[in-house]
Design an enzyme around this catalytic site. Structure first.
Site, short mmCIF file in Angstrom:
data_model
loop_
_atom_site.label_atom_id
_atom_site.label_comp_id
_atom_site.label_asym_id
_atom_site.label_seq_id
_atom_site.Cartn_x
_atom_site.Cartn_y
_atom_site.Cartn_z
N GLU A 109 0.84 -1.21 0.00
CA GLU A 109 0.00 0.00 0.00
C GLU A 109 0.87 1.26 0.00
O GLU A 109 2.07 1.21 0.19
CB GLU A 109 -0.90 0.04 1.24
CG GLU A 109 -2.29 -0.55 1.04
CD GLU A 109 -3.20 0.37 0.22
OE1 GLU A 109 -2.71 1.37 -0.34
OE2 GLU A 109 -4.40 0.08 0.13
N ASP A 138 -10.46 1.00 -4.07
CA ASP A 138 -9.31 1.11 -3.18
C ASP A 138 -8.57 2.41 -3.45
O ASP A 138 -9.20 3.45 -3.65
CB ASP A 138 -8.41 -0.12 -3.34
CG ASP A 138 -7.67 -0.47 -2.05
OD1 ASP A 138 -6.95 0.40 -1.54
OD2 ASP A 138 -7.80 -1.60 -1.56
N ASN A 170 -10.43 4.97 1.95
CA ASN A 170 -9.49 4.82 0.84
C ASN A 170 -9.66 5.95 -0.16
O ASN A 170 -10.47 6.85 0.02
CB ASN A 170 -9.71 3.47 0.14
CG ASN A 170 -8.75 2.40 0.63
OD1 ASN A 170 -7.55 2.63 0.70
ND2 ASN A 170 -9.28 1.25 1.00
#
Length: 293
Positions: A19, A200, A149
């Site tokens: 991430e 996301d 997100n």
């Protein structure tokens, strides 16, 4: 239907939860995290080498401060990182009394303000939130978000975007371009309930195109500034987590992924899960601004 674009492996390090990719133009390197395993990864484009730095806590986002320092967002606060030595020092605490939460998505507004999100260490276990930080001041912005997100901003800073992956909604909200603070209530930009995968991480280019990773959907979607889906790029792993513009001209895309939640059989089927990818696709990106501290 997804477009066929050549996608290669930038780093084969298998992140359980890759991430927070962020390109650093000063060092010509891409930084990102394996959140749950407390790693900061650094890919040097000049040499092609990927370095793995151990961290003492879960962290999920990094931003440039100046020529000497970076700022990392972790489960317990904002930490300054010395570029040369890697030494870490606490700058500002963040929700340190809640041991069941961690930082998640984050991005720097063109004004230098840092929007950062907090969520449960177990997905959906507690309601998360989004905060604004600039020059040491921390303010809450939005709460009740299970998996926050897609924090990103229009090039002029007048619009912010964020999502709740659990709710499958991506919102936009008018912002003060000088401070990065919201000026009105959020409105739904994309309702993703009918599409495969979860909304996301995201990033917005200099042309206003929003590039969004679809967790579990094996793709990256591109939306125009009015919310229309303009293309979808097929990716070689299912759980794509976040895109980032790379290169000194911000003309390419990289994307992180994860093998989190996959059993042995699932990982055998999704054999590139957790690796970080480079898309052979020219884009009109932009470099990330420095955060003001």
């Amino acid at each position: 239907m997804t477009d066929s674009v050549k996608v290669s492996v930038l780093s084969d390090y298998p992140c359980e939860l890759g991430e927070g990719p962020s390109y650093d133009h000063r060092s010509d390197a891409l930084f990102w995290f394996d959140i749950v395993n407390r790693k900061l990864l650094e890919h040097k484009f000049a040499s092609g080498e990927t370095l793995v730095h151990d961290l003492p806590w879960m962290a999920s986002a990094i931003a440039s401060v100046d020529d000497e320092r970076q700022l990392i967002v972790s489960e317990n606060g904002f930490h300054l990182r010395d570029r040369k030595s890697g030494k870490l020092s606490l700058y500002l605490a963040l929700d340190e009394e809640r041991e069941n939460t961690r930082s998640n998505d984050a991005r720097v507004h063109p004004s230098g303000a840092f929007w950062v999100s907090i969520m449960g260490k177990e997905d959906g276990a507690v309601k998360g939130s989004i905060h604004w930080m600039r020059e040491g001041e921390l303010r809450p912005l939005f709460d009740g978000i299970l998996i926050p997100n897609s924090i990103c901003f229009s090039p002029d800073g007048s619009t912010a975007y964020f999502a709740d992956t659990q709710a499958q909604k991506l919102w936009r909200v008018p912002c003060d371009s000088q401070t990065g603070l919201p000026r009105a209530e959020p409105q739904v930009f994309v309702d993703g309930k009918e599409a495969d995968g979860g909304i996301d991480g995201a990033v917005v280019g200099s042309d206003g195109t929003l590039w969004n990773a679809r967790w579990g959907g094996s793709r990256i979607d591109a939306y125009s500034a009015d919310g229309a889906l303009i293309r979808s790029i097929a990716m070689p792993a299912a759980q794509i987590s976040c895109p980032a513009f790379i290169g000194r001209d911000a003309g390419k895309l990289a994307a992180t992924s994860a093998w989190k939640g996959l059993d042995e059989e699932g990982r055998a089927k999704d054999r590139l899960a957790g690796q970080t990818f480079l898309l052979d696709l020219p884009v009109k990106g932009r470099l990330e601004p420095d955060v003001l501290i």
